[in-house]
Design an enzyme around this catalytic site. Structure first.
Site, short mmCIF file in Angstrom:
data_model
loop_
_atom_site.label_atom_id
_atom_site.label_comp_id
_atom_site.label_asym_id
_atom_site.label_seq_id
_atom_site.Cartn_x
_atom_site.Cartn_y
_atom_site.Cartn_z
N CYS A 15 -0.39 36.60 -31.35
CA CYS A 15 -1.07 36.26 -30.09
C CYS A 15 -0.05 35.75 -29.07
O CYS A 15 0.69 34.80 -29.36
CB CYS A 15 -2.13 35.19 -30.35
SG CYS A 15 -2.84 34.49 -28.84
N ASN A 71 -13.12 11.03 -18.12
CA ASN A 71 -12.65 12.34 -18.58
C ASN A 71 -13.51 12.75 -19.78
O ASN A 71 -13.05 12.77 -20.92
CB ASN A 71 -11.16 12.24 -18.97
CG ASN A 71 -10.61 13.56 -19.47
OD1 ASN A 71 -11.04 14.63 -19.05
ND2 ASN A 71 -9.65 13.49 -20.39
N CYS A 91 -9.45 36.50 -24.61
CA CYS A 91 -8.98 36.39 -23.22
C CYS A 91 -9.69 37.46 -22.38
O CYS A 91 -9.15 38.53 -22.13
CB CYS A 91 -7.47 36.57 -23.15
SG CYS A 91 -6.55 35.27 -23.97
N GLU A 135 -12.45 4.81 -25.85
CA GLU A 135 -12.57 6.11 -26.52
C GLU A 135 -13.22 5.86 -27.88
O GLU A 135 -12.86 4.91 -28.57
CB GLU A 135 -11.18 6.73 -26.68
CG GLU A 135 -11.08 7.89 -27.64
CD GLU A 135 -11.89 9.10 -27.20
OE1 GLU A 135 -12.63 9.63 -28.05
OE2 GLU A 135 -11.79 9.50 -26.03
N CYS A 183 -9.03 41.86 -30.37
CA CYS A 183 -9.36 40.50 -29.94
C CYS A 183 -9.81 40.54 -28.48
O CYS A 183 -9.16 41.19 -27.66
CB CYS A 183 -8.15 39.57 -30.09
SG CYS A 183 -8.48 37.87 -29.55
N PHE A 214 -13.62 7.54 -21.88
CA PHE A 214 -13.35 8.76 -22.65
C PHE A 214 -11.83 9.02 -22.60
O PHE A 214 -11.38 10.12 -22.31
CB PHE A 214 -14.10 9.98 -22.09
CG PHE A 214 -15.57 9.74 -21.82
CD1 PHE A 214 -16.51 9.94 -22.82
CD2 PHE A 214 -16.01 9.34 -20.57
CE1 PHE A 214 -17.87 9.72 -22.57
CE2 PHE A 214 -17.36 9.12 -20.31
CZ PHE A 214 -18.29 9.32 -21.30
N CYS A 265 -13.66 19.32 -17.78
CA CYS A 265 -13.37 20.67 -18.30
C CYS A 265 -14.60 21.56 -18.16
O CYS A 265 -14.62 22.68 -18.65
CB CYS A 265 -12.90 20.60 -19.75
SG CYS A 265 -14.12 19.87 -20.86
N GLN A 288 -4.67 17.76 -24.98
CA GLN A 288 -4.75 19.00 -24.19
C GLN A 288 -3.86 20.09 -24.80
O GLN A 288 -2.77 19.80 -25.30
CB GLN A 288 -4.30 18.74 -22.74
CG GLN A 288 -5.22 17.81 -21.97
CD GLN A 288 -6.53 18.48 -21.53
OE1 GLN A 288 -6.84 19.60 -21.91
NE2 GLN A 288 -7.30 17.77 -20.73
#
Length: 375
Positions: A87, A307, A14, A262, A11, A241, A334, A212
């Site tokens: 994981c 957001n 990351c 939203e 994997c 949002f 983000c 989140q």
């Protein structure tokens, strides 16, 4: 963080795993400063980070293999499956759930979906955990309702093994595409939302509402936004949002007028439930498109909090905010690239404060909170 899957070359999600966290934070801060290099920034706050492993509250597992020996994890680009139950991003509490799900898949006869052959039923398993009480939401993403009766029949065994499963659903995703979920959600439990709590604010997680995935850092993000808002002379704000209302519910005071917008009705149902629990009567949450809502309003609040998803708020909303000119904008992003692009479209505002939140350790991604003040 040590990861046997990464060390074995199985994997590569990351990509920054070999870098110590302080180095990762330095690189992310440098990236953010580079993106905002054209704008004077009054104050750079110290970056916020959380645990480097076991921090995720959600697992999105592709189901592959056979009904007798299912694999939960991902598919490589060549289509070969990889089991990711070990994981280290997942908390220890996920392991017994994965361990019970594998025999359950066999018991219920949920044939894993084969992408190459376009056959099978079970596409994904989605697991979410509440940090407040350890309750969990489990979603089976199926191609059709063909196996629904079998699943219902086998379910009591799973619930006996895993009493922490508070919300269980089936989502129907009939399309042969890498889409995580479809529109149809079938509840298999009486409870339809998972209770969560950040900073003494009750939040609710429903199957099709965004939440989140790093609670330790997300709770600090919301608390920071609340602290920033409390320092401003604000009696009326919009939360655009707004999702399940995390920002608005943290920032609102009993005498403040707040409107949260939203597009997802599921998320708005969560936000309304939280507002009712807090006894905040001047909060309004509506399921609408944020840009369409804002541009149709005549009255402007002192503060607009946005957001948006990764694409940013976009030019139409930037143009509207430039014209209507609220005193303050708090932008939570983000994707700092699209945020920087949006700030370019807001020439009447200066950047008062910026803070980076390391929501996604071991990757190049991060969350950023920015306070913009009308010039």
């Amino acid at each position: 963080m040590q990861c046997a899957l990464y060390d074995a070359g199985r994997c590569r999600s990351c990509q920054w795993i070999t870098q110590p966290i302080p180095e990762q934070l330095s690189a992310k801060t440098a990236d953010l400063k580079n993106l905002l290099a054209d704008f004077p920034v009054e104050e750079w706050c110290a970056p916020v980070s959380g645990p480097e492993q076991g921090f995720r509250n959600k697992a999105k597992m592709v189901v592959s293999g056979s009904v007798e020996k299912p694999l939960l994890g991902m598919l490589h680009r060549d289509g070969t499956p990889e089991d990711l139950c070990d994981c280290p991003l997942y908390p220890a509490s996920f392991a017994p759930v994965f361990a019970a799900l594998k025999p359950f898949i066999a018991r219920a006869g949920l044939t894993p979906y084969n992408v190459a052959r376009k056959r099978g039923e079970l596409k994904y398993i989605l697991l979410t955990e509440s940090q407040s009480d350890g309750g969990m939401m489990l979603r089976f993403v199926l191609r059709s309702e063909t196996k629904l009766a079998q699943l219902r029949k086998a379910l009591p065994w799973l619930q006996e093994q895993l009493p922490q499963l508070k919300v269980i659903t089936v989502n129907i995703q009939p399309v042969h595409m890498a889409i995580m979920e479809g529109e149809t959600e079938i509840y298999l439990t009486e409870q339809q939302a998972l209770a969560e709590r950040f900073n003494d604010v009750p939040l609710w997680i429903r199957p099709q509402s965004f939440f989140q995935t790093n609670p330790a850092v997300a709770s600090q993000l919301y608390a920071t936004a609340r602290d920033w808002v409390r320092q401003l002379p604000v009696k009326h704000m919009w939360d655009l949002f707004c999702g399940v209302g995390g920002f608005g519910l943290h920032c609102a005071t009993p005498d403040m007028q707040l409107t949260g917008i939203e597009i997802a009705p599921e998320a708005i149902a969560c936000a309304k439930q939280s507002a009712a629990e807090l006894g905040l009567t001047r909060l309004q949450f509506q399921a609408l498109d944020s840009t369409q809502f804002a541009t149709a309003q005549g009255e402007v609040p002192e503060l607009v909090l946005v957001n948006p998803p990764r694409r940013g708020i976009g030019k139409p909303l930037c143009d509207y905010l430039s014209t209507m000119a609220p005193r303050f904008i708090i932008y939570s992003s983000c994707n700092a690239q699209t945020m920087a692009k949006d700030i370019r479209e807001l020439p009447g505002f200066r950047i008062e404060r910026v803070q980076l939140f390391d929501m996604f350790p071991h990757t190049a991604h991060y969350e950023v909170l920015t306070l913009l003040v009308k010039q």
